[in-house]
Design an enzyme around this catalytic site. Structure first.
Site, mmCIF file in Angstrom:
data_model
loop_
_atom_site.group_PDB
_atom_site.id
_atom_site.type_symbol
_atom_site.label_atom_id
_atom_site.label_comp_id
_atom_site.label_asym_id
_atom_site.label_seq_id
_atom_site.Cartn_x
_atom_site.Cartn_y
_atom_site.Cartn_z
ATOM 1 N NE ARG A 1 -0.758 -1.913 3.592
ATOM 2 C CZ ARG A 1 -1.142 -1.288 5.206
ATOM 3 N NH1 ARG A 1 -1.037 -0.710 5.822
ATOM 4 N NH2 ARG A 1 -1.526 -3.042 5.339
ATOM 5 N N GLY A 2 0.331 2.579 -0.111
ATOM 6 C CA GLY A 2 0.913 4.085 -0.234
ATOM 7 C C GLY A 2 0.832 3.745 -1.279
ATOM 8 C CB ALA A 3 0.397 6.546 -3.877
ATOM 9 N NE ARG B 1 -6.343 0.300 -1.432
ATOM 10 C CZ ARG B 1 -6.072 1.277 -0.613
ATOM 11 N NH1 ARG B 1 -4.033 0.951 -0.857
ATOM 12 N NH2 ARG B 1 -6.005 1.134 -0.141
ATOM 13 C CD GLN C 1 -3.294 3.164 5.904
ATOM 14 O OE1 GLN C 1 -3.290 3.541 7.545
ATOM 15 N NE2 GLN C 1 -3.603 2.687 5.514
ATOM 16 C CG ASP D 1 -3.067 7.760 -1.003
ATOM 17 O OD1 ASP D 1 -3.083 8.685 -0.739
ATOM 18 O OD2 ASP D 1 -2.710 6.849 -2.282
ATOM 19 C CE LYS E 1 -4.984 5.154 3.966
ATOM 20 N NZ LYS E 1 -6.223 5.089 3.760
HETATM 21 O O1 MRU Z 1 -4.580 2.704 1.862
HETATM 22 P P1 MRU Z 1 -3.220 3.266 1.841
HETATM 23 O O2 MRU Z 1 -2.478 2.400 2.567
HETATM 24 O O3 MRU Z 1 -2.535 2.503 0.595
HETATM 25 O O4 MRU Z 1 -2.888 4.947 2.043
HETATM 26 C C1 MRU Z 1 -1.504 5.705 2.003
HETATM 27 C C2 MRU Z 1 -1.968 6.883 1.804
HETATM 28 O O5 MRU Z 1 -2.934 7.727 2.184
HETATM 29 C C3 MRU Z 1 -0.245 7.833 1.827
HETATM 30 O O6 MRU Z 1 -0.671 9.091 2.659
HETATM 31 C C4 MRU Z 1 -0.260 8.155 0.860
HETATM 32 O O7 MRU Z 1 -0.428 6.929 -0.111
HETATM 33 C C5 MRU Z 1 1.403 8.974 0.410
HETATM 34 S S1 MRU Z 1 2.014 7.655 -0.028
HETATM 35 C C6 MRU Z 1 3.754 7.874 -0.124
#
Ligand code: MRU
Length: 358
Positions: free
Chosen positions: A54-56, A96, A205, A246, A257
């Protein structure tokens, strides 16, 4: 600074093995460190959907490698690989909805496909493209970390207190991190007194990933519930809220988030600066503003249960996992192309037309 950043690096979450993708299972951290191998598109899409990764940026990189795995299978099995690959693109794109890095990475893979020369080895070409996507994200992180520290220093050169939300570190990216990359670099530069990490309900997270990454690197970190943020800003002399993104619209509205928007409102009220750190792959210049951004909603179970145990009655649940922070609440957006303070559509259009600055 670059060398010091690389020397301090401890965590990686994505490994490409040529015939499989290895991902550190983020659902089990920090109690278990388990790597899983994926060798099909369907499995990579499922890993994205079910939050193994996870994470963009990390989602985009994984999807690019997913395309390579799909192509490898189609070439082995014979048949019309171009048509089959189209289905793979669709499956991955649907995994996603909010992080635009996923569509961006797939776009880069598709573009490479369109640039194939006659007789060129398609598998080698797409594999090389996926590796470039991965490596350039890592490079972007290193550059953003340095820009971010410069921005912090512009206002104050002594150790400061930061608040961050969700995970934006090495786990969420190609390595090093976006917002957490800036915080890690600031720590190496002696600018960090303490980092407050929001726990980040409901997937945690912050407590599972951010607190783990920071404590592994001896960055002073304190974990707090999300709803402590206002009280923290009032009582603990927070200098900056630093978050990732994201999807960023052409006018600077930022999807991130859930909970980010309320942090920005609180920061404005308390005179705390608000920084967003994201690579240019997170920009969606086709969106004029944040109003039409697709914001993922997840299952009611995530709120009704804790560790698989029901804790609330079966009531109606609303579980959006992203929100949109309007540009006018943001002090600065830091990208690998440079910094934009008080973002506007004009400033961002100029930024995005630049080649990367070092
Ligand atoms: O649902 P997730 O864990 O994929 O969400 C992640 C986030 O919202 C991060 O803050 C975002 O992707 C920035 S990543 C470097």
């Amino acid at each position: 600074m670059r060398e010091r950043l690389l020397a301090a690096e401890k965590t990686r979450s994505i490994e490409w093995c040529g015939d499989c993708l290895r991902l550190l299972d983020q659902r089990l951290l920090p109690l278990e460190v388990v790597w899983r191998s994926f060798d099909s598109v369907a499995d990579v899409a499922q890993a994205i959907r079910e939050m193994v990764v996870r994470g963009a940026p990390a989602i985009g990189i994984s999807a690019a490698y997913g395309v390579v795995l799909g192509l490898r299978t189609h070439l082995k099995n014979g048949g019309d690989w171009r048509n089959q690959l189209e289905c793979d693109f669709a499956v991955l794109a649907a995994a996603r909805p909010t992080a635009v890095n996923l569509a961006w990475a797939l776009g880069q893979m598709r573009e490479r496909l369109q640039r194939l020369r006659p007789g060129e080895d398609v598998l080698a070409a797409l594999e090389a493209q996926a590796v470039v996507i991965h490596q350039s994200d890592r490079e972007a992180n290193l550059v953003m970390a340095q820009w971010g520290v410069e921005l912090i220093r512009k206002f104050n050169t002594s150790p400061q207190t930061f608040l961050t939300h969700c995970n934006t570190g090495a786990l969420a990216t190609g390595g090093f991190g976006t917002a957490l990359g800036v915080i890690r670099a600031a720590h190496l530069d002696g600018l960090v007194e303490r980092v407050y990490a929001d726990e980040t309900r409901p997937w945690l997270q912050g407590s599972r990933l951010t607190a783990w990454e920071l404590s592994n690197e001896d960055v002073p970190v304190t974990l707090n519930v999300d709803s402590a943020a206002g009280h923290l800003m009032k009582t603990r002399a927070i200098s900056w809220v630093i978050v990732g993104a994201d999807r960023i619209a052409a006018n600077g509205d930022v999807a991130n988030k859930i909970g980010t928007y309320q942090l920005a409102v609180l920061a404005m009220h308390h005179g705390v600066r608000f920084m967003v750190v994201a690579p240019s792959s997170t920009f969606d210049m086709s969106m004029e503003d944040g109003d039409a951004m697709p914001l993922e909603e997840r299952s009611a179970k995530e709120l009704l249960e804790l560790n698989g145990q029901q804790v609330a009655k079966e009531v109606d649940v609303y579980n959006p996992v992203f929100d949109v922070t309007p540009a006018d609440l943001i002090d600065a957006i830091v990208t690998e192309k440079g910094i934009v303070e008080r973002p506007t559509a004009d400033k961002l259009a100029r930024l995005m037309s630049r080649t990367r600055l070092h």
